[in-house]
Write a protein that holds these residues in place. Structure first.
Motif, PDB file in Angstrom:
ATOM      1  N   ALA A 259      32.226  25.518  -5.064  1.00  0.00           N
ATOM      2  CA  ALA A 259      31.493  26.507  -5.541  1.00  0.00           C
ATOM      3  C   ALA A 259      32.460  27.398  -6.480  1.00  0.00           C
ATOM      4  O   ALA A 259      33.585  27.450  -6.381  1.00  0.00           O
ATOM      5  CB  ALA A 259      30.876  27.322  -4.519  1.00  0.00           C
ATOM      6  N   PHE A 260      31.793  28.346  -7.299  1.00  0.00           N
ATOM      7  CA  PHE A 260      32.525  29.432  -8.223  1.00  0.00           C
ATOM      8  C   PHE A 260      33.740  28.433  -9.006  1.00  0.00           C
ATOM      9  O   PHE A 260      34.866  29.089  -9.316  1.00  0.00           O
ATOM     10  CB  PHE A 260      33.338  30.310  -7.175  1.00  0.00           C
ATOM     11  CG  PHE A 260      32.051  31.229  -6.212  1.00  0.00           C
ATOM     12  CD1 PHE A 260      31.241  32.016  -6.989  1.00  0.00           C
ATOM     13  CD2 PHE A 260      32.086  30.854  -5.085  1.00  0.00           C
ATOM     14  CE1 PHE A 260      30.350  32.802  -6.276  1.00  0.00           C
ATOM     15  CE2 PHE A 260      31.256  31.770  -4.451  1.00  0.00           C
ATOM     16  CZ  PHE A 260      30.176  32.498  -4.852  1.00  0.00           C
ATOM     17  N   ASP A 261      33.444  27.163  -9.407  1.00  0.00           N
ATOM     18  CA  ASP A 261      34.466  26.673 -10.224  1.00  0.00           C
ATOM     19  C   ASP A 261      35.446  26.474  -9.326  1.00  0.00           C
ATOM     20  O   ASP A 261      36.657  26.195  -9.941  1.00  0.00           O
ATOM     21  CB  ASP A 261      34.627  27.244 -11.576  1.00  0.00           C
ATOM     22  CG  ASP A 261      35.250  26.293 -12.450  1.00  0.00           C
ATOM     23  OD1 ASP A 261      35.104  25.302 -12.596  1.00  0.00           O
ATOM     24  OD2 ASP A 261      36.214  26.815 -13.130  1.00  0.00           O
ATOM     25  N   MET A 262      35.559  26.162  -8.194  1.00  0.00           N
ATOM     26  CA  MET A 262      36.632  25.767  -7.228  1.00  0.00           C
ATOM     27  C   MET A 262      36.285  24.920  -6.258  1.00  0.00           C
ATOM     28  O   MET A 262      35.323  24.782  -5.640  1.00  0.00           O
ATOM     29  CB  MET A 262      36.976  27.011  -6.548  1.00  0.00           C
ATOM     30  CG  MET A 262      37.515  28.135  -7.639  1.00  0.00           C
ATOM     31  SD  MET A 262      38.267  29.523  -6.408  1.00  0.00           S
ATOM     32  CE  MET A 262      36.876  30.436  -6.036  1.00  0.00           C
ATOM     33  N   GLN A 263      37.145  24.165  -5.859  1.00  0.00           N
ATOM     34  CA  GLN A 263      37.209  22.939  -4.790  1.00  0.00           C
ATOM     35  C   GLN A 263      37.792  23.864  -3.763  1.00  0.00           C
ATOM     36  O   GLN A 263      39.066  24.155  -3.562  1.00  0.00           O
ATOM     37  CB  GLN A 263      37.860  21.652  -4.878  1.00  0.00           C
ATOM     38  CG  GLN A 263      37.893  20.752  -3.838  1.00  0.00           C
ATOM     39  CD  GLN A 263      38.596  19.455  -4.072  1.00  0.00           C
ATOM     40  OE1 GLN A 263      38.332  18.998  -5.214  1.00  0.00           O
ATOM     41  NE2 GLN A 263      39.347  18.940  -3.308  1.00  0.00           N
ATOM     42  N   ILE A 264      37.099  24.004  -2.664  1.00  0.00           N
ATOM     43  CA  ILE A 264      37.309  24.818  -1.224  1.00  0.00           C
ATOM     44  C   ILE A 264      37.547  23.995  -0.255  1.00  0.00           C
ATOM     45  O   ILE A 264      36.762  23.269   0.348  1.00  0.00           O
ATOM     46  CB  ILE A 264      36.434  25.956  -1.397  1.00  0.00           C
ATOM     47  CG1 ILE A 264      36.320  26.747  -2.376  1.00  0.00           C
ATOM     48  CG2 ILE A 264      36.770  26.637  -0.037  1.00  0.00           C
ATOM     49  CD1 ILE A 264      35.233  27.668  -2.311  1.00  0.00           C
ATOM     50  N   GLN A 265      38.665  24.143   0.339  1.00  0.00           N
ATOM     51  CA  GLN A 265      39.088  23.480   1.675  1.00  0.00           C
ATOM     52  C   GLN A 265      39.188  24.493   2.716  1.00  0.00           C
ATOM     53  O   GLN A 265      39.931  25.336   2.494  1.00  0.00           O
ATOM     54  CB  GLN A 265      40.272  22.681   1.695  1.00  0.00           C
ATOM     55  CG  GLN A 265      40.866  21.994   2.812  1.00  0.00           C
ATOM     56  CD  GLN A 265      42.155  21.121   2.653  1.00  0.00           C
ATOM     57  OE1 GLN A 265      42.442  20.479   1.567  1.00  0.00           O
ATOM     58  NE2 GLN A 265      43.162  21.204   3.604  1.00  0.00           N
ATOM     59  N   SER A 266      38.454  24.613   3.933  1.00  0.00           N
ATOM     60  CA  SER A 266      38.328  25.739   4.912  1.00  0.00           C
ATOM     61  C   SER A 266      38.477  25.222   6.260  1.00  0.00           C
ATOM     62  O   SER A 266      37.849  24.006   6.673  1.00  0.00           O
ATOM     63  CB  SER A 266      37.175  26.306   4.315  1.00  0.00           C
ATOM     64  OG  SER A 266      37.011  27.536   5.408  1.00  0.00           O
ATOM     65  N   ASP A 267      38.924  26.036   7.032  1.00  0.00           N
ATOM     66  CA  ASP A 267      38.915  25.670   8.561  1.00  0.00           C
ATOM     67  C   ASP A 267      37.777  26.308   8.873  1.00  0.00           C
ATOM     68  O   ASP A 267      37.494  26.060  10.383  1.00  0.00           O
ATOM     69  CB  ASP A 267      40.263  26.554   9.023  1.00  0.00           C
ATOM     70  CG  ASP A 267      41.547  25.796   8.848  1.00  0.00           C
ATOM     71  OD1 ASP A 267      41.599  24.728   8.423  1.00  0.00           O
ATOM     72  OD2 ASP A 267      42.625  26.606   9.042  1.00  0.00           O
TER      73      ASP A 267
END
Length: 300
Positions: free
Chosen positions: A8-16
């Motif tokens: 999302a938001f032009d980002m790849q987000i890796q989240s805990d």
């Protein structure tokens, strides 16, 4: 601990943390990666800026937010957010402040302005709805997504310096009255309740960035004022003031001057309209017809 992957938001987000973002398989690839991890965030001796009960400030090139009912957060540039939740906090409060608050700051570090509203697309062009709380932004976006358009963003809208709308959170959050009007009885859909005050709805959406084509500033007339639905173009200073007043800025972090410079790169070329709608009658169909007719008059 599980790891969640989003785009999302032009980002790849890796989240805990499990977040209300599109999963990675729903989006395309991007070169920008953001990591969100759980960890220790020491409270600095001083956080000079205040936003209601939220305190924040800078420390060693990081931005610290202390949100007493959610968590302490440390933004480390545009690539990492460290989260120290308060004991027994509900995940909805972590999700709320990451997705609708902290990610806007990460975007600003990349020169991307964030507007507060909803965005839809069709035929490779994007339309943005802005306005104050209760103006009907999510409601008209949801209505149009049920009528052939696709959701791009709800609440936070990232717009790049060249006027591209990046897909964000495409799930409109509707109050119970709007949910009843467009979707069904809220009592039958308790699983969609966000735990705070709204219902999160999945509608047709797009994960493709599109150029911004036009902006609608929505205003709800006072209940005692039985106004007709009115529609007028905004130009010059009035247009800039209307858009800036619906943009996200933080004193000491995202300054208004920088925001103005970013928005000035694309706003002069974009048509903008102010829509005053009556509060006491249902005018969604009429409003949608107006927007569709205006869109047809422009060739981009």
């Amino acid at each position: 601990m599980s790891t969640y992957y989003y785009h999302a938001f032009d980002m790849q987000i890796q989240s805990d943390f499990e977040l209300s973002l599109p999963s990675i398989e729903e989006g395309g690839s991007t070169s920008h990666i953001l990591e969100i991890i759980e960890g220790n965030v020491p409270l600095p001796a001083e956080l000079p800026f205040v936003l209601g009960s939220i305190r924040y400030g800078m420390e060693e090139n990081c931005i610290i937010f202390d949100i007493p009912w959610s968590a302490r957060y440390r933004i480390e540039g545009s690539s990492r957010i460290v989260v120290e939740p308060i004991p027994n906090v509900g995940i909805e409060w972590i999700d709320l402040y990451i997705t609708n608050f902290l990610l806007t700051i990460v975007l600003s570090m990349r020169g991307i302005a964030t507007l507060h509203g909803s965005a839809i697309s069709r035929d490779g062009k994007g339309i943005i709805f802005l306005g104050k709380k209760g103006a009907g932004k999510s409601t008209i976006a949801a209505k149009m997504a049920l009528s052939g358009y696709e959701m791009l963003c709800d609440d936070a809208i990232p717009v790049s310096p060249d006027g591209m709308i990046f897909p964000g959170i495409p799930y409109p959050k509707l109050l119970s009255d709007a949910f009843s009007q467009l979707i069904g009885q809220p009592s039958n859909e308790s699983q969609l309740f966000d735990g705070i005050s709204k219902y999160r709805v999945e509608l047709p959406s797009s994960r493709i960035a599109v150029p911004l084509s036009m902006i609608f500033i929505l205003k709800a007339a006072p209940h005692e004022n039985h106004a007709q639905l009115t529609f007028e173009p905004l130009v010059g200073v009035d247009k800039f003031q209307a858009v800036l007043s619906n943009s996200v800025s933080f004193e000491g972090v995202v300054e208004a001057e920088t925001l103005f410079q970013n928005i000035s790169k694309w706003l002069p070329q974009k048509p903008c309209y102010c829509v005053l709608r009556p509060s006491d009658i249902d005018c969604l169909e009429e409003l949608m017809d107006i927007i569709c007719n205006v869109e047809k008059k422009f060739v981009f």
